[in-house]
Structure formats: structure tokens, C-alpha cells
Design an enzyme around this catalytic site. Structure first.
Site, PDB file in Angstrom:
ATOM      1  N   HIS A 255       8.875  -3.334  -6.708  1.00 11.78           N
ATOM      2  CA  HIS A 255       8.785  -3.910  -5.360  1.00 11.78           C
ATOM      3  C   HIS A 255       7.789  -3.010  -4.622  1.00 11.78           C
ATOM      4  O   HIS A 255       7.074  -2.232  -5.269  1.00 11.78           O
ATOM      5  CB  HIS A 255      10.197  -3.899  -4.747  1.00 11.78           C
ATOM      6  CG  HIS A 255      10.346  -4.785  -3.545  1.00 11.78           C
ATOM      7  ND1 HIS A 255       9.854  -4.429  -2.311  1.00 11.78           N
ATOM      8  CD2 HIS A 255      10.951  -5.994  -3.377  1.00 11.78           C
ATOM      9  CE1 HIS A 255      10.133  -5.391  -1.438  1.00 11.78           C
ATOM     10  NE2 HIS A 255      10.791  -6.370  -2.059  1.00 11.78           N
ATOM     11  N   TRP A 259       8.915   0.816   0.057  1.00 10.48           N
ATOM     12  CA  TRP A 259      10.312   0.449   0.319  1.00 10.48           C
ATOM     13  C   TRP A 259      11.234   0.824  -0.842  1.00 10.48           C
ATOM     14  O   TRP A 259      12.341   1.271  -0.642  1.00 10.48           O
ATOM     15  CB  TRP A 259      10.431  -1.069   0.541  1.00 10.48           C
ATOM     16  CG  TRP A 259       9.764  -1.578   1.768  1.00 10.48           C
ATOM     17  CD1 TRP A 259       9.859  -1.055   3.034  1.00 10.48           C
ATOM     18  CD2 TRP A 259       8.903  -2.718   1.866  1.00 10.48           C
ATOM     19  NE1 TRP A 259       9.115  -1.798   3.903  1.00 10.48           N
ATOM     20  CE2 TRP A 259       8.527  -2.839   3.220  1.00 10.48           C
ATOM     21  CE3 TRP A 259       8.426  -3.659   0.959  1.00 10.48           C
ATOM     22  CZ2 TRP A 259       7.685  -3.849   3.688  1.00 10.48           C
ATOM     23  CZ3 TRP A 259       7.598  -4.676   1.412  1.00 10.48           C
ATOM     24  CH2 TRP A 259       7.229  -4.761   2.762  1.00 10.48           C
ATOM     25  N   TYR A 260      10.792   0.560  -2.046  1.00  9.81           N
ATOM     26  CA  TYR A 260      11.664   0.772  -3.218  1.00  9.81           C
ATOM     27  C   TYR A 260      11.002   1.662  -4.257  1.00  9.81           C
ATOM     28  O   TYR A 260      11.173   1.479  -5.459  1.00  9.81           O
ATOM     29  CB  TYR A 260      12.071  -0.586  -3.828  1.00  9.81           C
ATOM     30  CG  TYR A 260      13.004  -1.355  -2.925  1.00  9.81           C
ATOM     31  CD1 TYR A 260      14.376  -1.097  -2.937  1.00  9.81           C
ATOM     32  CD2 TYR A 260      12.510  -2.299  -2.029  1.00  9.81           C
ATOM     33  CE1 TYR A 260      15.235  -1.779  -2.084  1.00  9.81           C
ATOM     34  CE2 TYR A 260      13.357  -2.979  -1.168  1.00  9.81           C
ATOM     35  CZ  TYR A 260      14.713  -2.713  -1.200  1.00  9.81           C
ATOM     36  OH  TYR A 260      15.568  -3.378  -0.348  1.00  9.81           O
ATOM     37  N   GLU A 359      -2.769 -10.972  -4.199  1.00 10.34           N
ATOM     38  CA  GLU A 359      -2.729 -12.397  -3.860  1.00 10.34           C
ATOM     39  C   GLU A 359      -3.581 -12.711  -2.642  1.00 10.34           C
ATOM     40  O   GLU A 359      -3.078 -12.703  -1.519  1.00 10.34           O
ATOM     41  CB  GLU A 359      -1.278 -12.851  -3.608  1.00 10.34           C
ATOM     42  CG  GLU A 359      -0.427 -12.832  -4.855  1.00 10.34           C
ATOM     43  CD  GLU A 359       0.982 -13.380  -4.611  1.00 10.34           C
ATOM     44  OE1 GLU A 359       1.320 -13.670  -3.448  1.00 10.34           O
ATOM     45  OE2 GLU A 359       1.721 -13.519  -5.598  1.00 10.34           O
ATOM     46  N   GLU A 447       2.507 -11.348 -12.051  1.00 13.85           N
ATOM     47  CA  GLU A 447       3.707 -11.395 -11.214  1.00 13.85           C
ATOM     48  C   GLU A 447       4.334 -12.769 -11.316  1.00 13.85           C
ATOM     49  O   GLU A 447       3.647 -13.787 -11.195  1.00 13.85           O
ATOM     50  CB  GLU A 447       3.343 -11.105  -9.748  1.00 13.85           C
ATOM     51  CG  GLU A 447       4.572 -11.016  -8.850  1.00 13.85           C
ATOM     52  CD  GLU A 447       4.203 -10.897  -7.372  1.00 13.85           C
ATOM     53  OE1 GLU A 447       3.507  -9.925  -6.996  1.00 13.85           O
ATOM     54  OE2 GLU A 447       4.613 -11.792  -6.598  1.00 13.85           O
TER      55      GLU A 447
HETATM   56  C1  IDC Z   1       8.279 -10.217  -1.245  1.00 15.52           C
HETATM   57  C2  IDC Z   1       9.535  -9.400  -1.428  1.00 15.52           C
HETATM   58  C3  IDC Z   1      10.316  -9.365  -0.158  1.00 15.52           C
HETATM   59  C4  IDC Z   1       9.412  -8.870   0.950  1.00 15.52           C
HETATM   60  C5  IDC Z   1       8.176  -9.738   1.032  1.00 15.52           C
HETATM   61  C6  IDC Z   1       7.188  -9.281   2.103  1.00 15.52           C
HETATM   62  O1  IDC Z   1      10.288  -9.965  -2.479  1.00 15.52           O
HETATM   63  O2  IDC Z   1      11.454  -8.524  -0.297  1.00 15.52           O
HETATM   64  O3  IDC Z   1      10.122  -8.916   2.167  1.00 15.52           O
HETATM   65  O4  IDC Z   1       7.506  -9.728  -0.210  1.00 15.52           O
HETATM   66  O5  IDC Z   1       6.635  -8.080   1.799  1.00 15.52           O
HETATM   67  C7  IDC Z   1       4.627 -12.669  -3.753  1.00 15.52           C
HETATM   68  C8  IDC Z   1       4.165 -11.326  -3.392  1.00 15.52           C
HETATM   69  C9  IDC Z   1       5.330 -10.371  -3.240  1.00 15.52           C
HETATM   70  C10 IDC Z   1       6.513 -11.042  -2.605  1.00 15.52           C
HETATM   71  C11 IDC Z   1       6.988 -12.110  -3.581  1.00 15.52           C
HETATM   72  C12 IDC Z   1       8.256 -12.841  -3.153  1.00 15.52           C
HETATM   73  O6  IDC Z   1       3.207 -10.813  -4.300  1.00 15.52           O
HETATM   74  O7  IDC Z   1       4.892  -9.290  -2.463  1.00 15.52           O
HETATM   75  O8  IDC Z   1       7.519 -10.108  -2.429  1.00 15.52           O
HETATM   76  N1  IDC Z   1       5.910 -13.065  -3.778  1.00 15.52           N
HETATM   77  O9  IDC Z   1       8.078 -13.498  -1.951  1.00 15.52           O
HETATM   78  N2  IDC Z   1       3.884 -13.707  -4.071  1.00 15.52           N
HETATM   79  C13 IDC Z   1       4.659 -14.790  -4.260  1.00 15.52           C
HETATM   80  C14 IDC Z   1       5.978 -14.384  -4.081  1.00 15.52           C
END
Ligand code: IDC
Length: 521
Positions: A255, A259-260, A359, A447
Site C-alpha cells: 500500500h 501509510w503502511y 496510473e 497492480e
Molecule cells: C487506494 C487504497 C486506499 C486509498 C486510496 C487513495 O486502496 O486505501 O485510500 O488508494 O490513496 C488504484 C491505485 C491505488 C488505489 C487502488 C484502490 O493505484 O493507489 O489504492 N486503485 O482504489 N488504481 C485502481 C485502484
């Protein structure tokens, strides 16, 4: 237009009515996956419609229709049949030619108008048009998820048909041997077999393009870590190891490091490797309180994680995780400086891959933003890491790989990232992958999640399974989102899981249990 050897004047009901106008059938919509094949075969005089002018692409093809068309393709003349069925002569000739056995379609006629099974159809087609082709048992049987349902008498022709690329499984990789096939599907089979057999004559103009792209698929893929596979290289669309063998990387993405970051420590990384992963992705958010806010501390966390992954014999992706900063161009200078430093440090390590823009999203285009960004950042990496694999995103959260494939980057060892979330994305995006592979562009799923695209909802394990089976068949590597214990369904760890001890199954969330079980073959 290709011209096929056909029997003159044979009068065959339904499918083969001669003299029908060759105009497009009203029920064959242009642009469908079978439209071109139907038109080509119809123009060649192999197929015609029903008396009412329709083709009925979705109807099951019967044994008589299938054998009669095959006879036409192969130029087999009818002999006197045992009944007065319209196709009795063709069926009798086919039986005598050894295309099938008596019990499969008895000449007494009771099965003539029943749907033909796929396994029998393929046997007839292969015997009639491609009798020399053989398929290797080990290689071809692995392409069929439901190989165990195939009856032994059909092994040889079906394996041969797979080897020749005439049949492909459905989306789940099943051949469905006992199921029937539609007239549209049969038409594709005829067309492919005709092309391969050279039964067509003339051929001054090139054959029309196959409506279903030929997707490169490795027959076998290597596993194992860096010590086993060494430097990666991209050959065609396939990621390969140092010896040039197809290789597949599977593992977890962190993540956000801000944060993690605790789950990017050496123990958590070793745990992930112990569960069978050979890949780790370090997601370094640029915005959202990430690298651009605290460059030094975040960079240190990233380097610690990369070092730990290398120690655990994992391949490791350094991910410039743009998200709220949707246009990579907005921080291109920072990206160049960062990757220059990373390449200087890791350029001689075979373990490290560079993902230059997670992305891109919002008002960005491939031509106007992402490609120029890549053309600015890649040379900086190449100065110090001349042969490392570099992963490149695309607009719409790395889904627009078709834009990249249409206007690819120049250079070696580059791959395009495709991101999906099983609760949101499905067959359309998979089809796009096939189109892109067929166009020659390499794809890496850096991802994906078992959840919806917002990281939550579900989990959608059935859909995720379909995705992973699809990727496996194409030898595509992946990293799952994400290795953390956040209360969202995409998180692989149960809340409260310690980053400092070994993980049992109980420490894994529903998503984590599923994903970790798919690391190894
Ligand atoms: C999401 C995390 C979430 C966080 C959010 C914003 O799961 O906890 O609050 O980002 O930072 C992506 C992104 C990835 C996203 C994930 C899910 O690369 O950063 O993480 N996602 O939404 N692209 C499609 C989905």
C-alpha cells in the site's frame, strides 16, 4: 478474394443453399467477431444462408451441416447414401474417407440433424483438412482446463487443433468437448482450417485478417526468484529470464509507503516470499503525503524495501505511484531526479524493475502526455540501468494500453502496465489485452485487486480467478494490491497482523488467502 475448390452444383439444404445472393446477411452484424469469416466463406461459395436470407449465427450447427461444409472445403465428392436425407451422400463419403466412425454419426441418419459435439467436429475437420498435423500431449493438454472431460478417442485431433491454433478455449480455458458449437463458431473453424491447409486456390491477394487475434502464449513458464532467473528480458511480448525462457512474476504490491510502510519491512517481505511470491512492488505515492511531501524519509523507506526484497531473492518494482497527480508531466523533473538516483544505486542489480508512472488519469493522453513523459524518463534510467525492465502506464488509470500499442515507445525491455480490479473490470479489458498482445506490445499487470476499483467491495474471487487464469495462459506477470491490514477488502492481511512475525493462513484476509494461493503454479 480467395477461391476455394468447391463441388459444383451440389444441392445442400439450409446452410448450403446455392444461388443465394452474396450480400451480407441481415442477422450478421458487421464488426462482430465472426462477420468477416462468414462473409469470406459465403463469397467463396462454401456457406450460404437459409432460404429466408438469414444466416442464424447463434444456432447450433448440426452433424449433417458440419460434415457437408467440411466436404465442400475438402473437395470430397458425395457417394450414394443410405437414406434420402439431403446430406446423406456427403456423410457417406466422409464416413468412407475415415473422417469419423460409424457410431459417431450412424449412416442410418438418426443423428444427422442433431447438434454435433465440439470434439467430434474438430476430429472431422482435422482429418479432412489437416491430417498431418500433430500436437504435443504435454504442451497442448495444458492449454485445456477441462482436458479430463475430453474422450480419449479425440485426444489426437483436438491436441493437433490446439497446436495448429485452430481452437482456443473459452475465457476460462475450457474446450467444452461435449458441447455443441454455433454456426458462427463453426465458420471460424472452417476458415482457419482452410487457410492452414492451403485448400484455397488463387491467393493473389492476402487473406483477410483473422477476426480473432492470434495471441502469443508460452507453452511453459519458468518460476523461481532472481538467483534462478537472473536478468530479465522482453522477447516479443513475453517476459523472459536470462536464458530466454518465458518467466512469470507473481507477488504483492505494498500500500502507500507513507501509510503502511511497516509491511514493506524485511520480515513482511520474507513472509511474502515464503508464501511463494517471486515479485514485490514498492508503491511510492508521489502525492497524498508521499514522496513529494517528504522525499528523504520516503526514499529511505523505498530503498530499505528494495534491499530487503533483493535479500529475499525477489524481483522488485520501484513504482512512481502517481494517482491524485494524474498527469505524469506535472512532476517530470522530480521523476527524472528520483529515477536517476535509483538507477545509479540499482542499475547493476538484475532484481529491480522501474515503473515510471502508476496510473495517469484525468485530462491526459498517451500522445500528448504519457509518451513524452516516458521519452524523458526512460533515457535517464537507461544511463545507469541499460538493460533493466521498465514498466510504463497509460491514461485512464493504466487501462489504455491500446493507445500505447498503437504508438509504441522505441527501445528494448519495455512493457506496458495494465491495472484491473475484479469487481469492476472484466471481459472487455481482457479482450483489450489480447488485442494489444496480438499487436506485439508486451503487457505487465503491475497492480490488480480482488475488490472494486475503489479498493473495497466484494471480494470478487470468482471474477479474480477468471482474470488470473487468463493471465496464466498468456504468461503475464502480476502484483496484487495490497499488502496491508487496512479495513478494506483489497487488503491481504487481517487487521492487526504483525509485520514482525511469520504469517499463518489466519493472518490473511479472504483476499489474501486467495491471492497467496495463486503465487505458485
Ligand atoms: C487506494 C487504497 C486506499 C486509498 C486510496 C487513495 O486502496 O486505501 O485510500 O488508494 O490513496 C488504484 C491505485 C491505488 C488505489 C487502488 C484502490 O493505484 O493507489 O489504492 N486503485 O482504489 N488504481 C485502481 C485502484
Amino acid at each position: 478474394m480467395r477461391k476455394f475448390k468447391i463441388l459444383a452444383g451440389a444441392c445442400l439444404c439450409a446452410l448450403l443453399l446455392t444461388g443465394t445472393a452474396s450480400a451480407a446477411f441481415p442477422d450478421v452484424r458487421p464488426g462482430t467477431w465472426y462477420a468477416e469469416a462468414v462473409t469470406e466463406m459465403e463469397e467463396a461459395g462454401i456457406l450460404h444462408g437459409y432460404p429466408d436470407g438469414t444466416f442464424r449465427p447463434g444456432a447450433s450447427i448440426t452433424a449433417a451441416q458440419f460434415v457437408a461444409v467440411t466436404a465442400r472445403c475438402a473437395g470430397l465428392s458425395p457417394v450414394p447414401g443410405q437414406t434420402d436425407h439431403w446430406a446423406a451422400g456427403q456423410l457417406q463419403a466422409a464416413l468412407q474417407a475415415g473422417w469419423y466412425d460409424w457410431d459417431e454419426i450412424p449412416p442410418t441418419g438418426e443423428r444427422f440433424d442433431k447438434p454435433i459435439s465440439r470434439q467430434l467436429a474438430v476430429k472431422i475437420l482435422m482429418r479432412a483438412l489437416l491430417p498431418e498435423v500433430r500436437g504435443d500431449y504435454n504442451t497442448e493438454s495444458r492449454k485445456m482446463q477441462d482436458f479430463s472431460r475430453l474422450e480419449g478417442r479425440y485426444y489426437e485431433p483436438v491436441l493437433a487443433a490446439y497446436a495448429a491454433g485452430i481452437v482456443k478455449g473459452d475465457d476460462q480455458g475450457n474446450f467444452n468437448p461435449q458441447k455443441g458449437l454455433t454456426r458462427a463458431e463453426a465458420c471460424i473453424l472452417f476458415q482457419k482450417a482452410m487457410k492452414l491447409s492451403g485448400a484455397g486456390e488463387g491467393g493473389n491477394t492476402p487473406a483477410p485478417e483473422d477476426p480473432r487475434p492470434q495471441v502469443p502464449q508460452p507453452s511453459e513458464t519458468a518460476r523461481g526468484g532472481v538467483s534462478e532467473n537472473g536478468w530479465l528480458q522482453v522477447k516479443g511480448t513475453q517476459l523472459c529470464n536470462e536464458r530466454g525462457e518465458a518467466v512469470v512474476l507473481r507477488g504483492m504490491s505494498t500500500h502507500g509507503m507513507q501509510w503502511y510502510g511497516q509491511y514493506a519491512n524485511s520480515r513482511s517481505i520474507r513472509n511474502t516470499a515464503d508464501w511463494g511470491a517471486n515479485l514485490f512492488r514498492v508503491a511510492m505515492y508521489t502525492g497524498e503525503g508521499g514522496y513529494l511531501s517528504s522525499p528523504d524519509s520516503i526514499k529511505k523507506k523505498v530503498m530499505d524495501a528494495v534491499d530487503a526484497a533483493i535479500t529475499s531473492d525477489l524481483y522488485v518494482i520501484i513504482d512512481w505511484h502517481i494517482l491524485s497527480d494524474g498527469n505524469p508531466m506535472s512532476h517530470v523533473e522530480e521523476a527524472k531526479a528520483f529515477f536517476s538516483e535509483m538507477a545509479a544505486r540499482y542499475g547493476d542489480s538484475p532484481a529491480v524493475l522501474y515503473e515510471i508512472c502508476n496510473e495517469p488519469n484525468g485530462n491526459v493522453t498517451w500522445e500528448g502526455d504519457v509518451k513524452p513523459y516516458a521519452q524523458a524518463v526512460i533515457p535517464v534510467i537507461r544511463e545507469r540501468a541499460p538493460k533493466s525492465v521498465i514498466l510504463v502506464g497509460s491514461p485512464t488509470w493504466s487501462q489504455d494500453i491500446h493507445m500505447a500499442a498503437r504508438s509504441p515507445l522505441e527501445g528494448e525491455n519495455l512493457m506496458y502496465t495494465l491495472h484491473f480490479y475484479a469487481g469492476t473490470h472484466g471481459a472487455d479489458l481482457r479482450r483489450r489485452i489480447d488485442d494489444v498482445l496480438a499487436a506485439g506490445a508486451p503487457v505487465f499487470v503491475s497492480e490488480w485487486g480482488t475488490s472494486r476499483a475503489d479498493g473495497s467491495g466484494g471480494v470478487f474471487l470468482k471474477e479474480a480467478g477468471e482474470w488470473l487464469d487468463f493471465l496464466d495462459r498468456r504468461g503475464i506477470s502480476w502484483a496484487n494490491w495490497s499488502l496491508c491490514d487496512k479495513g478494506e477488502t483489497s487488503a491481504a492481511l487481517r487487521p492487526g497482523t504483525s509485520p514482525n512475525s511469520a504469517w499463518s493462513r489466519e493472518n490473511l484476509s479472504e483476499s489474501g488467502q486467495f491471492v497467496f494461493s495463486r503465487f505458485a503454479d
